[in-house]
Each structure stands twice: as structure tokens, then as C-alpha cells.
Design an enzyme around this catalytic site. Structure first.
Site, mmCIF file in Angstrom:
data_model
loop_
_atom_site.group_PDB
_atom_site.id
_atom_site.type_symbol
_atom_site.label_atom_id
_atom_site.label_comp_id
_atom_site.label_asym_id
_atom_site.label_seq_id
_atom_site.Cartn_x
_atom_site.Cartn_y
_atom_site.Cartn_z
ATOM 1 N N LYS A 195 0.768 -1.182 0.040
ATOM 2 C CA LYS A 195 -0.093 0.088 0.205
ATOM 3 C C LYS A 195 0.846 1.211 0.108
ATOM 4 C CE LYS A 195 -3.704 2.299 2.563
ATOM 5 N NZ LYS A 195 -4.558 2.115 3.543
ATOM 6 N N LYS A 248 -2.486 -1.707 -3.378
ATOM 7 C CA LYS A 248 -3.275 -0.381 -3.436
ATOM 8 C C LYS A 248 -2.438 0.852 -3.340
ATOM 9 C CE LYS A 248 -6.852 2.030 -0.455
ATOM 10 N NZ LYS A 248 -7.255 2.063 0.794
HETATM 11 ZN ZN LIG Z 1 -6.222 3.733 7.861
#
Ligand SMILES: [Zn+2]
Length: 324
Positions: A195, A248
Site C-alpha cells: 500500500k 493499493k
Molecule cells: Zn487507515
């Protein structure tokens, strides 16, 4: 004339021929639809930067779920937006908080629906960071305890999958141990393994009310420039017991989907994030692009890169297009 070149066009000659040789497909079963629940009644607030996506109170959530089920979508990702926020994100692990209520409501009405719980603190803290703060720093190990409590509370409320997103070191093993101790050894973990600290989350922060009140998330989310670091993050999560790996954002990081696909045999999930959605919607509302073709091309791109599943705000539209 001697043939001196390859005739690739033979396999593109007709729609039937193209269908016959198509390598990747998007199925409704591949889609995960994010939901934002808020306290109160009769609330269906459209998020200004995400046309067609709403914050829903529980009564409106029930209506929304009927529509989602009718479309054949079988998995939702839950985000709760509580009224009360504090420094420790208490509402994240309160068994009667809005997110837990929403999960119970969905599982009662639609037991077959897969409910995936976003497990983080930023929607629940008054400072908007994804963990506990000491002297301006997000403290790793203290945060892990709260994530474990949050995951257990979510599992008790009926979550089928726990999806930790806050990028603390050790978050997968901390949650695994907490779940196992509480008797939830059968609940899988879908880790936001790779992420990035990304500008593509802007509209989401309106939706979840999770904008950091100071600083940014660069001390815990990854630098967009780094791919090898992403591989280390994923390897740690696999070692700690992750069952799924999320990349992500998806679109600008599709190489990471491919890298994970080539290196790990777990299901890979691409998160087609808020700004990716908003850019498409804005251009479509202006008549500048063919929305359906752009969205389908994006999603099949995730599949081509090696994603098994796609978290996307386009899920309802895509389900309608696929059903035609
Ligand atoms: Zn968060």
C-alpha cells in the site's frame, strides 16, 4: 509470394473469433464493492468527489444490499464512519459501533454475502492517523494490540474476511494471533500488503472522514517510487500468515500486481481506488470518454496483470454491464 511475415489478424477477424481467443475475463464474482456506513437514519449522502457512491445509514444500507445482491455481487468491503472519534479509535473495536452493527445487519439479511472488514483506525481516530500517536509519531507495537481487538470485534459481528490496511509492521501476525485466540482461526486475512502513500486516495478521505489532521502517512505507507520494497512487504505478510495480498492503488501500480502474481501463489487483489474512479466519472460526466469501455479495459488490465479480485467503486455498474 513467399510468406515473410506472421498473420496475427487471422485471430481477430470476427467477434466470435475474438471471443474464442480472449485470454482474460472479468466476472461479477471477481468484484468487491466498498461500502461506507454512518450513524443516524434516512442518510444517503452522495460523496461529492465520487458521484454514485454514498455514505449510508443502516436503514439505507438495507436497501443498498438488496440491490447489490440482485446484481450478483457477492463480496462487500465495509468502512464505518462513526460520529464519536477519539485518540485511540475506540469505536473501531467497540462491539456495538456502527461498523459492527452494519456487518450484523448484512449477515442476518444475506448470510451468503461475503463481508470483508477494513481493519484500521484512521476512520475512528480524531487525528485521522492509522494508529496510536505518541509525540507526533504513529507508534507501531501499541497500535498492533488495538488492531487485534478490532479484528476480533469485527469477526464477532460476522466479518468473513479481515482486511488490515494500516501498514504497521507485524499487523498480519498480530491479527492472526488475536483471531486464533478468540476462536476465529477459520477467518482469513486479506492484507493490504503493498500500500502506497498515494494522492489517489483523496476522494476516499471525504467518504471515510479520515483525512490526517497533521502530517501525512509517509512514515507507514510506502513511497510510490519503490517496487522492491513492496516485495519485502508482501514477503513479510505471507510469512506472517496472510491469505490474500492487496495492491493499493491499482492503476499506477499494475507492475506490482504482476510482480506479486509471479512471486506468490496467494490470491492477488487490486484496489481500483477512489481517485481512479473519480477521474473516470468526471470525464464520463463531461462526455469526454466512453465510460463502460474505459472501466472494462481497466478491470481486464488488472486481470491481465494477474489480479484474481478487484475492489472497485464501479462494481455495481460493471455487474449491470456484464449481465446484459
Ligand atoms: Zn487507515
Amino acid at each position: 509470394m513467399a510468406q515473410t511475415f506472421d498473420r496475427h489478424r487471422r485471430l481477430r477477424k470476427s467477434a466470435a473469433m475474438r471471443n474464442l481467443v480472449r485470454e482474460n475475463h472479468v466476472r461479477v464474482e471477481d468484484l468487491i464493492y466498498p461500502l461506507f456506513v454512518v450513524e443516524g437514519t434516512g442518510i444517503k449522502n452522495e460523496i461529492p468527489s465520487m458521484p454514485g457512491v454514498y455514505q449510508l445509514s443502516l436503514d439505507k444500507l438495507a436497501e443498498e444490499m438488496k440491490e447489490i445482491v440482485a446484481l450478483g455481487i457477492q463480496a462487500v468491503l465495509m468502512f464505518g464512519v462513526p460520529t464519536h472519534k477519539d485518540a485511540c479509535g475506540t469505536e473501531a473495536y467497540n462491539d456495538d459501533a456502527i461498523t459492527q452493527q452494519a456487518m450484523r445487519l448484512i449477515k442476518e439479511a444475506h448470510p451468503e454475502m461475503l463481508v470483508i472488514a477494513d481493519t484500521c483506525l484512521c476512520e475512528y481516530t480524531d487525528h485521522g492517523h492509522c494508529g496510536v500517536i505518541h509525540e507526533g509519531e504513529v507508534v507501531n507495537d501499541e497500535t498492533l494490540k488495538l488492531l487485534g481487538q478490532t479484528a476480533v470485534s469485527q469477526a464477532k459481528a460476522g466479518a468473513d474476511i479481515i482486511a488490515p490496511s494500516n501498514m504497521m509492521d507485524g499487523f498480519v501476525i498480530a491479527i492472526r494471533e488475536a483471531l486464533d485466540e478468540a476462536g476465529f482461526e477459520h477467518i482469513p486475512i486479506m492484507s493490504y500488503a503493498v500500500k502506497y502513500a498515494s494522492a489517489f486516495y483523496g476522494p476516499f478521505r471525504d467518504a471515510a472522514g479520515s483525512t490526517p489532521q497533521f502530517g501525512d502517512r509517509k512514515s507507514y505507507q510506502m513511497d510510490a517510487a519503490n517496487a522492491r520494497e513492496g516485495m519485502r512487504e508482501a514477503a513479510s505478510d505471507v510469512k506472517e500468515g496472510a491469505d490474500f495480498l492487496i495492491v493499493k492503488p491499482g492503476l499506477a501500480f499494475m507492475d506490482m500486481v504482476l510482480r506479486l502474481r509471479e512471486n506468490f501463489n496467494l490470491p492477488i487483489v487490486a484496489y481500483n481506488v477512489s481517485a481512479e474512479y473519480s477521474m473516470v466519472k468526471a470525464a464520463a460526466l463531461n462526455g469526454w470518454i466512453d465510460e463502460e469501455r474505459i472501466v472494462m479495459e481497466t478491470l481486464v488490465g488488472f486481470k491481465r496483470a494477474g489480479a484474481d479480485l478487484i475492489i472497485t467503486y464501479h462494481a455495481k455498474d460493471v455487474a449491470k454491464w456484464l449481465a446484459r
